[in-house]
Design a protein around this motif. Structure first.
Motif, PDB file in Angstrom:
ATOM      1  N   GLY A 429     -25.743 -16.643   0.715  1.00 34.18           N
ATOM      2  CA  GLY A 429     -25.350 -17.723  -0.195  1.00 34.18           C
ATOM      3  C   GLY A 429     -26.394 -18.088  -1.223  1.00 34.18           C
ATOM      4  N   CYS A 430     -27.670 -17.795  -0.941  1.00 31.59           N
ATOM      5  CA  CYS A 430     -28.727 -18.086  -1.914  1.00 31.59           C
ATOM      6  C   CYS A 430     -29.078 -16.860  -2.734  1.00 31.59           C
ATOM      7  N   ARG A 431     -28.375 -15.742  -2.496  1.00 33.93           N
ATOM      8  CA  ARG A 431     -28.696 -14.485  -3.159  1.00 33.93           C
ATOM      9  C   ARG A 431     -27.621 -14.048  -4.157  1.00 33.93           C
ATOM     10  N   VAL A 432     -26.660 -14.899  -4.437  1.00 30.49           N
ATOM     11  CA  VAL A 432     -25.603 -14.554  -5.388  1.00 30.49           C
ATOM     12  C   VAL A 432     -26.219 -14.337  -6.771  1.00 30.49           C
ATOM     13  N   PRO A 433     -25.821 -13.273  -7.486  1.00 28.45           N
ATOM     14  CA  PRO A 433     -26.449 -12.952  -8.777  1.00 28.45           C
ATOM     15  C   PRO A 433     -26.395 -14.088  -9.796  1.00 28.45           C
ATOM     16  N   LEU A 434     -27.422 -14.108 -10.646  1.00 31.07           N
ATOM     17  CA  LEU A 434     -27.595 -15.171 -11.632  1.00 31.07           C
ATOM     18  C   LEU A 434     -26.534 -15.134 -12.721  1.00 31.07           C
ATOM     19  N   PRO A 435     -26.147 -16.305 -13.221  1.00 38.35           N
ATOM     20  CA  PRO A 435     -25.295 -16.369 -14.411  1.00 38.35           C
ATOM     21  C   PRO A 435     -26.148 -16.481 -15.673  1.00 38.35           C
ATOM     22  N   TRP A 436     -25.992 -15.539 -16.572  1.00 33.08           N
ATOM     23  CA  TRP A 436     -26.786 -15.531 -17.801  1.00 33.08           C
ATOM     24  C   TRP A 436     -26.014 -16.063 -19.006  1.00 33.08           C
ATOM     25  N   SER A 437     -24.746 -15.671 -19.140  1.00 29.54           N
ATOM     26  CA  SER A 437     -23.997 -16.064 -20.346  1.00 29.54           C
ATOM     27  C   SER A 437     -22.507 -15.825 -20.115  1.00 29.54           C
ATOM     28  N   GLY A 438     -21.711 -16.331 -21.036  1.00 31.35           N
ATOM     29  CA  GLY A 438     -20.280 -16.066 -20.993  1.00 31.35           C
ATOM     30  C   GLY A 438     -19.510 -17.076 -20.172  1.00 31.35           C
ATOM     31  N   HIS A 439     -18.190 -16.885 -20.157  1.00 29.98           N
ATOM     32  CA  HIS A 439     -17.292 -17.867 -19.540  1.00 29.98           C
ATOM     33  C   HIS A 439     -16.652 -17.389 -18.247  1.00 29.98           C
ATOM     34  N   GLU A 440     -16.902 -16.153 -17.864  1.00 29.00           N
ATOM     35  CA  GLU A 440     -16.346 -15.665 -16.612  1.00 29.00           C
ATOM     36  C   GLU A 440     -17.296 -14.651 -15.987  1.00 29.00           C
ATOM     37  N   ALA A 441     -17.111 -14.461 -14.679  1.00 25.45           N
ATOM     38  CA  ALA A 441     -17.980 -13.527 -13.957  1.00 25.45           C
ATOM     39  C   ALA A 441     -17.863 -12.121 -14.551  1.00 25.45           C
ATOM     40  N   PRO A 442     -18.982 -11.374 -14.590  1.00 24.87           N
ATOM     41  CA  PRO A 442     -20.275 -11.650 -13.937  1.00 24.87           C
ATOM     42  C   PRO A 442     -21.263 -12.429 -14.796  1.00 24.87           C
ATOM     43  N   TYR A 443     -20.798 -13.147 -15.814  1.00 25.47           N
ATOM     44  CA  TYR A 443     -21.662 -14.055 -16.585  1.00 25.47           C
ATOM     45  C   TYR A 443     -22.911 -13.375 -17.146  1.00 25.47           C
TER      46      TYR A 443
END
Length: 557
Positions: A429-443
């Motif tokens: 749960g603490c290792r989910v990939p970072l969101p960098w940009s955009g409005h939907e996954a993978p961000y």
């Protein structure tokens, strides 16, 4: 009462220009932990890699940190996220190759960032050439490089002792020829025998390999392990993983580990450029932890007592005082850390079921941490205020602690029983990939998907969404790190506690005051000087400062 806007709006995103790096750079450094597989993906396979990290280094330089710590990227079957190493001198293809590693180090240095890499000396992968040879039979010389023992019972059918794995279940696995081998973590991670000089020689060679490539130091995984008590005595009944960090165990925090750290310190000091080692050491008291950072051992040790302290002013003050006293006595800096890749993110730990409360407290805790003397560690995504992802479906989880915990729970209580293990069931749960940009996954994580699913509402938490927003957590961190560079001695020296209402921590340092209100209601304080930064909106009343509940602020005096 008149409300004023938060001083976090005062400063732009860009940090102060970098000064020449002082000799003892590590004493007050802010070090950013990159969990490589979850930071940035350059090739679209859904897994972060070294090239992805290199491409995002300007973000870290702009954030204002001093160094980057990379989790293991070595050749590995990935049974435990790379902490099961099959070849310490090779990069796993999922992360790139040695050229990518060298390019990353060179680019980091060009940007003024140091690079610290993980080294995993307590155990190898069961796919390591040594262990594969050790399984050839009792006469294999490589068997002496690991902890093999005969079993107990009439025919050796019982484990050699009662030691338990940190991940749950027994710490022993039986081989086809009837011998048992020790693994304090997963069965795929057999413990090395540090009584064998060949093991010492091999790891000295591994350290030199990466130092020659240009890394600035090592984070030593399980630095309190390696040495086991003579005779491997039983521990006794109980959940042994819960004892780690609370008492000395026959497999952890044995006195013999210190000679290993001394030998590594001598090796590091033979290289130019102030190379360092950082001990991931769990010890029952700050005094025992301080032994790892004596002048001839590691340069730093993680302060897990601070990380595990709850949201309570008296408890926080006590652990701060004990930590500072213990490290000062051995001439070492104290380290401060709130989250890492093995624990629930502090935004969620502090929440008590209320996400808004968790974020307020996390922002305040960050300012407290960055105002304390010593070195601070930032775990990727905490600068975005990311919460723990608590609803990951079982089929996507990869943490071995989860699977061992689930098996034990089902054996004890049947299918559907709550999962518990030495690491509370899961670290995914603490290792989910970072969101960098955009409005939907993978961000913006990469051109493909992500190895763990990202929540649907993380668009608002992305780097892009928070950049330039003066009220965002990202801009709070950027401003705090910029101020930390500019204010003389903020990362070093000592502090003095000032009188404050119950539930409030108030301390001063030369030219600086920090106030943390842990209560859920506001307090009125008579504070000198000029407000620099606060984790939430400050108020004023008849010339006094109104500090809201669950808020921290900085003042220049």
């Amino acid at each position: 009462m008149r409300q004023e806007s938060a001083p976090s709006q005062v400063r732009p995103s860009a940090p102060a220009p970098r000064e020449a790096v002082p000799r003892a750079w590590w004493r007050d450094a802010v070090i950013y932990q990159v969990y490589v597989r979850s930071f940035a993906d350059s090739d679209g396979d859904g897994v972060g890699d070294l090239r992805g990290v290199r491409e995002r280094l300007p973000y870290l330089a702009g954030l204002g940190v001093d160094a980057v710590w990379l989790t293991p990227f070595y050749a590995s079957p990935q049974a435990d996220g790379g902490y099961d190493v099959a070849d310490y001198r090779a990069v796993d293809p999922v992360f790139g190759d040695l050229t990518d590693a060298a390019d990353l180090v060179a680019e980091a240095h060009r940007l003024g960032l140091r690079v610290i890499v993980d080294v995993v000396p307590n155990h190898t992968s069961d796919r390591h050439a040594w262990f594969r040879a050790a399984l050839a039979g009792p006469g294999a010389p490589e068997r002496e490089l690991y902890v093999f023992r005969p079993g107990r019972g009439a025919s050796g059918e019982l484990p050699p002792n009662d030691w338990e794995s940190v991940f749950g279940g027994p710490a022993w696995t039986r081989t086809a020829d009837g011998a048992w081998y020790l693994h304090l973590f997963a069965p795929e991670q057999p413990d090395l025998n540090w009584e064998n000089p060949v093991v010492h020689e091999e790891f000295a060679s591994v350290l030199r390999f990466w130092l020659d490539l240009g890394v600035d130091g090592f984070r030593v995984d399980v630095a309190h392990g390696m040495v086991k008590a003579p005779g491997l005595p039983d521990v006794g009944a109980g959940e042994q993983a819960r004892m780690i960090g609370r008492q000395v165990l026959p497999f952890f925090d044995q006195d013999g580990v210190h000679e290993i750290h001394r030998s590594w310190r001598r090796l590091l000091e033979s290289y130019p450029g102030e190379r360092i080692s950082v001990a991931e050491a769990w010890a029952p008291t700050p005094e025992r932890l301080a032994r790892y950072v004596r002048g001839d051992e590691a340069h730093q040790a993680f302060n897990f007592q601070f990380l595990t302290t709850g949201w309570e002013a008296a408890a926080l003050r006590e652990v701060i005082d004990l930590s500072l006293v213990a490290t000062t006595e051995v001439g070492a800096p104290t380290t401060w850390v709130l989250s890492n890749h093995d624990v629930v993110r502090h935004t969620t730990r502090y929440a008590e079921g209320d996400a808004g409360r968790g974020l307020r407290r996390a922002r305040a805790a960050a300012l407290l941490m960055l105002a304390l003397p010593g070195s601070a560690y930032v775990y990727q995504g905490e600068e975005l205020g990311l919460p723990e992802v608590e609803d990951l479906p079982d089929e996507v989880r990869q943490d071995p602690a989860f699977f061992r915990g689930r098996a034990a729970a089902e054996a004890a209580g049947g299918a559907g029983a709550p999962v518990k293990s030495g690491q509370d069931g899961t670290r995914d749960g603490c290792r989910v990939p970072l969101p960098w940009s955009g409005h939907e996954a993978p961000y913006g994580f990469g051109p493909g998907g992500s190895w763990l699913p990202q929540p649907a509402d993380w668009a608002r938490l992305s780097v892009e969404a928070q950049t330039g927003d003066p009220g965002s957590t990202l801009e709070l961190y950027r401003t705090a790190l910029s101020l930390r560079r500019e204010l003389p001695g903020l990362g070093s020296g000592s502090l003095r506690w000032e009188e404050a209402p119950e539930g409030v921590l108030l301390f001063s340092r030369p030219g600086f005051v920090c106030a943390l209100n842990t209560r859920d209601t506001e307090v009125v304080l008579r504070l000198p000087g000029r407000a620099l930064l606060a984790s939430g909106p400050l108020g004023s009343s008849a010339g006094d400062t109104v500090l809201p509940g669950e808020t921290c602020g900085w003042w220049a005096v």
